[in-house]
Motif scaffolding. Sequence first.
Motif, PDB file in Angstrom:
ATOM      1  N   ASP A 314       0.728  -1.300   0.214  1.00  0.00           N
ATOM      2  CA  ASP A 314       0.014   0.135   0.094  1.00  0.00           C
ATOM      3  C   ASP A 314       0.764   1.428  -0.122  1.00  0.00           C
ATOM      4  OD1 ASP A 314      -2.791   0.896   0.283  1.00  0.00           O
ATOM      5  OD2 ASP A 314      -1.989   2.134   1.868  1.00  0.00           O
ATOM      6  N   LYS A 315       1.933   1.220   0.727  1.00  0.00           N
ATOM      7  CA  LYS A 315       2.711   2.375   0.813  1.00  0.00           C
ATOM      8  C   LYS A 315       3.505   2.794  -0.467  1.00  0.00           C
ATOM      9  CE  LYS A 315       6.792   4.149   3.002  1.00  0.00           C
ATOM     10  NZ  LYS A 315       7.540   4.715   1.613  1.00  0.00           N
ATOM     11  N   TRP A 316       4.114   1.704  -1.314  1.00  0.00           N
ATOM     12  CA  TRP A 316       4.738   1.932  -2.432  1.00  0.00           C
ATOM     13  C   TRP A 316       3.607   2.224  -3.531  1.00  0.00           C
ATOM     14  CZ3 TRP A 316       7.378  -3.516  -2.687  1.00  0.00           C
ATOM     15  CH2 TRP A 316       8.289  -3.897  -1.502  1.00  0.00           C
ATOM     16  N   LEU A 317       2.569   2.116  -3.327  1.00  0.00           N
ATOM     17  CA  LEU A 317       1.439   2.509  -4.452  1.00  0.00           C
ATOM     18  C   LEU A 317       0.779   3.793  -4.089  1.00  0.00           C
ATOM     19  CD1 LEU A 317      -0.051  -1.226  -5.574  1.00  0.00           C
ATOM     20  CD2 LEU A 317       1.398   0.463  -6.855  1.00  0.00           C
ATOM     21  N   THR A 318       0.653   3.917  -2.738  1.00  0.00           N
ATOM     22  CA  THR A 318      -0.116   4.912  -2.393  1.00  0.00           C
ATOM     23  C   THR A 318       0.417   6.480  -1.859  1.00  0.00           C
ATOM     24  OG1 THR A 318      -0.810   4.399  -0.429  1.00  0.00           O
ATOM     25  CG2 THR A 318      -2.101   3.645  -2.049  1.00  0.00           C
ATOM     26  N   SER A 319       1.678   6.090  -1.437  1.00  0.00           N
ATOM     27  CA  SER A 319       2.542   7.101  -0.652  1.00  0.00           C
ATOM     28  C   SER A 319       4.128   6.855  -1.215  1.00  0.00           C
ATOM     29  CB  SER A 319       2.383   7.307   0.821  1.00  0.00           C
ATOM     30  OG  SER A 319       3.191   8.106   1.423  1.00  0.00           O
ATOM     31  N   ASN A 320       4.065   6.838  -2.424  1.00  0.00           N
ATOM     32  CA  ASN A 320       5.425   6.574  -3.096  1.00  0.00           C
ATOM     33  C   ASN A 320       6.074   8.005  -3.307  1.00  0.00           C
ATOM     34  OD1 ASN A 320       7.462   6.214  -5.242  1.00  0.00           O
ATOM     35  ND2 ASN A 320       6.578   4.183  -5.574  1.00  0.00           N
ATOM     36  N   SER A 363      11.064   0.917  -1.515  1.00  0.00           N
ATOM     37  CA  SER A 363      10.103   0.754  -2.704  1.00  0.00           C
ATOM     38  C   SER A 363      10.157   0.433  -3.829  1.00  0.00           C
ATOM     39  CB  SER A 363       9.683   2.399  -2.970  1.00  0.00           C
ATOM     40  OG  SER A 363       8.176   2.464  -3.565  1.00  0.00           O
ATOM     41  N   GLY A 364       9.513  -0.723  -4.043  1.00  0.00           N
ATOM     42  CA  GLY A 364       9.302  -1.561  -5.318  1.00  0.00           C
ATOM     43  C   GLY A 364      10.582  -2.590  -5.475  1.00  0.00           C
TER      44      GLY A 364
END
Length: 475
Positions: A314-320, A363-364
């Motif tokens: 969720d972090k990587w997609l919504t708060s990148n 991230s990623g």
Amino acid sequence: MKNIFLPILTVSIVFLFSCKESKSSLSKGEKTEENRNTYVIENVNIIPMTEDNKVIENSTVVIKGNKIHSINESTPKNSTIIDGKGKWLIPGLIDMHVHNLSNGSFSKGYPTRGATLSFNTQNLMTPYIASGVTTVFELSGRLGHFSQRDKIASGDIIGPRIAIAAVIDGEGNEIVARSPLEGRQSVRNAKGMGYRFIKVYTWLNEATYKAIIDEAEKQNMKVVGHIPSAFEGKQAEEFFVPHFGLIAHAEELSKQTDDYSYETAQNFARLAKENNTWLIPNLTNLVSIRKQAESLESIETLPSLKYAHPLMQDKWLTSNGYYGASDESIEYYQRQVDFHKLIVKAFKEADVPMLAGTDAGISGVVWGFSLHDELELLVDAGLTNEEALATATRLGAEWLEIDDKIGTIETGKFADLVLLNENPLENISNTTEISAVFVNGQWLNKNKINNMLAELEAWNEANKENFKWKNRKSL
């Protein structure tokens, strides 16, 4: 990379526990080894990853307990036979730069409150094992990582061996040192807490950085890490100092110069050679960051995303923090990506050892799976398939000073092994063609690995709504 570890460091606030193994846990581990089956892999092609690395074709490997018992000798009775015909056996892979999640809280607690955010250790370790990664180097060490390491060592969890570095920084991290005196004491404290390695970080001042490295040498602790920002704009001779043993990623060099020429890369390589400073190129992180800066598609379509904890998904997609970067930033990231290839070329030319590491956890970059991406990028940058494999096997074990235990396939070493369906010396991407993995002598065939991944994916999917990054302070 400045600030990229902060989310993981936040997640990794942990409660205290004793770092010493109890006699009872050791006894349990010893009983586990005694009761394990004896396995025999027949007709397998061994890629031993020794320095001469002569492939041993159609071989018989006997694994007894958690050790490689023999190669091409007699087969013990009552053994479990594994058909290795047409397959290739390599040492378990090593990721020399990871950031594992550990228990913690996002909000300020009270003295007796434990962690409010807990992670299932097996879920965290399964992606490594499924990827054939049997050893990792944790570069944002917390006491919770010692707990994870000990659960694996006791046999309660199937996971990789974990080496752990304590981070010492000028600000922002748990261990902060702003003077040489504080730096030296921090090294001694870290050793007393059970750390074997020191990681120097971005915000140290020059004098404290050098004092930490000097004290680590006195305490017989190896040093890995960042080149502090305090050295930016100064001559490279200033930060290449004896006993700074390992640069955490090539980005540490690219941020020290505006001249991304091959001559600059060669100068860095020369100084590294003179100071016996090894390098983790860590090509994966900037390649991944460059893609995310322009689009989130690279994460949305990532096959291994489903194996990352739902909070991180969720972090990587919504708060990148990278997505939506300016054109200037994207161009800068691309220049770094290109320069890092030149750095690999120059370090190879200068015969400076390089190690495979991925920044797994940023991230990623998914734990375990990312190492195969790194190997492909290293080959693309100019290493041979064999040289790339060495960065993730023998050389990593050598730097960690456990090359008498892992890193090559030799009698007496721990049975950390990966059985492949295709030859990685012909195509490095064949490291993903995993048939089975031995983890400290425990055999996991493809069905077992697939079942472990399926359970992890199902848990992650079922818990997506429970782990939203925007709600993290309530966790």
